[in-house]
Design an enzyme around this catalytic site. Structure first.
Site, PDB file in Angstrom:
ATOM      1  N   ALA A   1       2.903   4.527  -8.092  1.00 20.83           N
ATOM      2  CA  ALA A   1       2.353   3.715  -6.959  1.00 20.83           C
ATOM      3  C   ALA A   1       1.128   4.014  -6.375  1.00 20.83           C
ATOM      4  O   ALA A   1       0.471   3.411  -5.596  1.00 20.83           O
ATOM      5  CB  ALA A   1       3.309   3.225  -5.961  1.00 20.83           C
ATOM      6  N   GLY A  30       0.912  -1.102   0.039  1.00 19.47           N
ATOM      7  CA  GLY A  30       0.045   0.191   0.055  1.00 19.47           C
ATOM      8  C   GLY A  30       0.931   1.292   0.008  1.00 19.47           C
ATOM      9  O   GLY A  30       1.825   0.949   0.490  1.00 19.47           O
ATOM     10  N   THR A  31       0.274   2.425  -0.511  1.00 18.87           N
ATOM     11  CA  THR A  31       1.176   3.596  -0.634  1.00 18.87           C
ATOM     12  C   THR A  31       0.558   4.806   0.357  1.00 18.87           C
ATOM     13  O   THR A  31       0.978   4.690   1.382  1.00 18.87           O
ATOM     14  CB  THR A  31       1.084   3.951  -2.145  1.00 18.87           C
ATOM     15  OG1 THR A  31       0.055   3.948  -2.849  1.00 18.87           O
ATOM     16  CG2 THR A  31       2.353   2.744  -2.827  1.00 18.87           C
ATOM     17  N   THR A  32       0.037   5.665  -0.448  1.00 16.13           N
ATOM     18  CA  THR A  32       0.060   6.887   0.119  1.00 16.13           C
ATOM     19  C   THR A  32      -1.246   7.196   0.951  1.00 16.13           C
ATOM     20  O   THR A  32      -2.300   6.913   0.841  1.00 16.13           O
ATOM     21  CB  THR A  32       0.151   8.093  -1.047  1.00 16.13           C
ATOM     22  OG1 THR A  32       1.047   7.915  -1.855  1.00 16.13           O
ATOM     23  CG2 THR A  32       0.047   9.546  -0.357  1.00 16.13           C
TER      24      THR A  32
END
Length: 281
Positions: A228, A53-55
């Site tokens: 991403a 998972g990113t931001t």
């Protein structure tokens, strides 16, 4: 330690013995192999490929705090999932957003939720927001062994402090180091771009509506420069998860509410592709 009551009709003694108000301490004492950080991985060469998972972004406003996340999970250069959920309620007055190895992060959130619930049932009162932040720090530190093998979890924790009557945000590093952020914060691969957007748009006197718009704008900017991070997907009706925590408790915006905010941001960007000025928030 299974609570199998078929043979005797009774719970194991461990469940009936007074002990720590920490569920993690209870599990460490009676069945430590169930803790994520206690598991051993087989020897591998290189970095383990797993969905990430990113931001995640957070913004405070007078009376509360907003925590939001995009919906994309990646595995190397591949989009592993387009609609992953990265923001979860921790309890009535706090939430946690996950960045890092998705599977471990979700498991850590569930354990954190159980930790807070266990404390409340044993002590008859909720932990302070500061105490919750410290408990999460301990959990992240216990995962350091896996983080060194590339399976890191770096969440963003936010909540409404009922004692101070304001929203607060806490960020972490992979060692469990904790820092309180003032005004706004971001974590994940797109955090540098999201933070730049929030730096220009943040004000101390934001309304709740302006704060929710700001986080979606920050996620849009992150998605514009970070592969991403997923931006609003109008075709698939996939929009950022936006949550608000005030003295009324945790609330997640409905899909229609998130959609309206995302569409308003997209319309502004059609007029100004390089982003809005602070005065247009």
């Amino acid at each position: 330690m299974e609570a199998n009551t078929r043979s005797t009709g009774r719970l194991p003694a461990a469940f009936l013995t007074p002990g720590s108000s920490s569920f993690m301490d209870f599990l460490s004492e009676h069945q430590p192999e169930l803790l994520p950080g206690k598991r051993s991985l087989p020897p591998v060469k290189g970095v383990i490929e797993a969905p990430h998972g990113t931001t995640i972004v957070g913004v405070t406003f007078p009376g509360g705090v907003v925590l939001a996340g995009d919906r994309r999970a990646t595995m190397g250069n591949v989009i592993a999932q387009r609609d992953i959920e990265k923001v979860f309620p921790a309890d009535e007055y706090s939430a946690v957003g996950i960045a890092g190895t998705a599977g471990l992060a979700v498991e850590m959130v569930k354990l954190f939720q159980l930790e807070l619930e266990h404390f409340e049932k044993v002590e008859g009162a909720q932990l302070s927001l500061e105490g919750k932040a410290n408990r999460l720090s301990t959990m992240i530190r216990s995962n350091l062994g896996m983080a060194m093998q590339g399976l890191a979890v770096v969440p963003l924790f936010a909540g409404y402090d009922v004692d101070r009557e304001k929203g607060r945000i806490f960020s972490y590093d992979v060692t469990g180091g904790r820092s309180e952020e003032h005004g706004y914060a971001a974590t994940g691969s797109g955090s540098i771009f999201a933070r730049g957007a929030m730096k220009k748009l943040f004000r101390d006197d934001l309304s709740e509506a302006e704060a929710t718009t700001l986080v979606v704008q920050a996620l849009y900017d992150a998605a514009d420069d970070d592969s991403a991070t997923g931006g609003p997907d109008v075709a698939r009706r996939i929009y950022p998860i936006v949550t608000v925590i005030t003295d009324d408790g945790f609330r997640r915006l409905t899909e229609d509410e998130s959609s309206d905010i995302a569409r308003s941001v997209l319309e502004r960007r059609l007029e100004q592709p390089d982003g809005p000025r602070a005065s247009l928030l």
